[in-house]
Design a protein around this motif. Sequence first.
Motif, mmCIF file in Angstrom:
data_model
loop_
_atom_site.group_PDB
_atom_site.id
_atom_site.type_symbol
_atom_site.label_atom_id
_atom_site.label_comp_id
_atom_site.label_asym_id
_atom_site.label_seq_id
_atom_site.Cartn_x
_atom_site.Cartn_y
_atom_site.Cartn_z
ATOM 1 N N ALA A 110 0.883 -1.055 0.089
ATOM 2 C CA ALA A 110 0.127 -0.006 0.034
ATOM 3 C C ALA A 110 0.983 1.325 -0.144
ATOM 4 O O ALA A 110 1.345 1.507 0.944
ATOM 5 C CB ALA A 110 -0.759 -0.160 1.350
ATOM 6 N N SER A 111 0.860 1.955 -0.914
ATOM 7 C CA SER A 111 1.781 3.187 -1.170
ATOM 8 C C SER A 111 1.129 4.262 0.084
ATOM 9 O O SER A 111 1.791 5.373 0.246
ATOM 10 C CB SER A 111 1.729 3.808 -2.596
ATOM 11 N N ASP A 112 -0.079 4.262 0.271
ATOM 12 C CA ASP A 112 -0.673 5.090 1.298
ATOM 13 C C ASP A 112 -0.815 4.500 2.786
ATOM 14 O O ASP A 112 -1.672 4.892 3.451
ATOM 15 C CB ASP A 112 -2.186 5.514 0.719
ATOM 16 N N LEU A 113 0.237 3.732 2.943
ATOM 17 C CA LEU A 113 0.334 3.094 4.179
ATOM 18 C C LEU A 113 0.162 4.166 5.566
ATOM 19 O O LEU A 113 -0.721 3.971 6.321
ATOM 20 C CB LEU A 113 1.371 2.140 4.406
ATOM 21 N N VAL A 120 -1.413 6.856 5.520
ATOM 22 C CA VAL A 120 -2.774 7.294 5.489
ATOM 23 C C VAL A 120 -3.907 6.180 6.161
ATOM 24 O O VAL A 120 -4.490 6.620 7.004
ATOM 25 C CB VAL A 120 -3.455 7.600 4.245
ATOM 26 N N ARG A 121 -3.404 5.119 5.671
ATOM 27 C CA ARG A 121 -4.310 3.762 6.332
ATOM 28 C C ARG A 121 -3.971 3.938 7.888
ATOM 29 O O ARG A 121 -4.978 3.458 8.774
ATOM 30 C CB ARG A 121 -3.820 2.650 5.808
ATOM 31 N N ASP A 125 -5.907 6.451 9.910
ATOM 32 C CA ASP A 125 -7.259 5.961 9.914
ATOM 33 C C ASP A 125 -7.581 4.685 10.652
ATOM 34 O O ASP A 125 -8.836 4.507 11.279
ATOM 35 C CB ASP A 125 -7.946 5.459 8.662
ATOM 36 N N ASP A 147 5.587 5.770 11.569
ATOM 37 C CA ASP A 147 4.192 6.118 11.019
ATOM 38 C C ASP A 147 3.219 6.118 12.222
ATOM 39 O O ASP A 147 2.547 6.972 12.338
ATOM 40 C CB ASP A 147 3.640 5.138 9.880
ATOM 41 N N HIS A 150 1.425 9.059 14.129
ATOM 42 C CA HIS A 150 0.027 9.441 14.066
ATOM 43 C C HIS A 150 -0.728 9.099 15.469
ATOM 44 O O HIS A 150 -1.867 9.041 15.405
ATOM 45 C CB HIS A 150 -0.476 8.461 13.131
#
Length: 136
Positions: free
Chosen positions: A31-34, A36-37, A40, A55, A59
């Motif tokens: 997932a290139s958007d890890l 962001v995941r 969330d 990450d 967050h």
Amino acid sequence: YQRRVHGGPGPSHLPRLAKEHGMDLECYPFASDLPVRIADAGLVVGHAGAGSILDALTHERTMVVVPNPALMSNHQEQLAKQLSSRRHLLTCKASGLVPLLAEDLSTAPFPSRPFPDFPAFLGAVVAKGLTLPVKV
């Protein structure tokens, strides 16, 4: 936790099995958007890779890590042990994951600037023309 996200390809039957247990499980190989995941997520479970840990902690997500002891001189275990000793994350072996998830998952916040004096120190070193010993 109402939603679980699995960051590996995983067997194809896992999403259906998760749904039977009231969970939404998403399986993906990459997932290139890890980040962001992770932002969330309510709970992040993964190996103890430095990038994933950073990450999750930046967050402010609760993280449980299962280090892979076979990687590069067991560096994941070392990182997990240090951060766990400071209560920034929880760590366990794969066999201990299910019991751990049943426990209190409280963690301590990770400081936004863990070494606030380091930039000033490094500036002083550079200003004096000194070099830092580097272990290769």
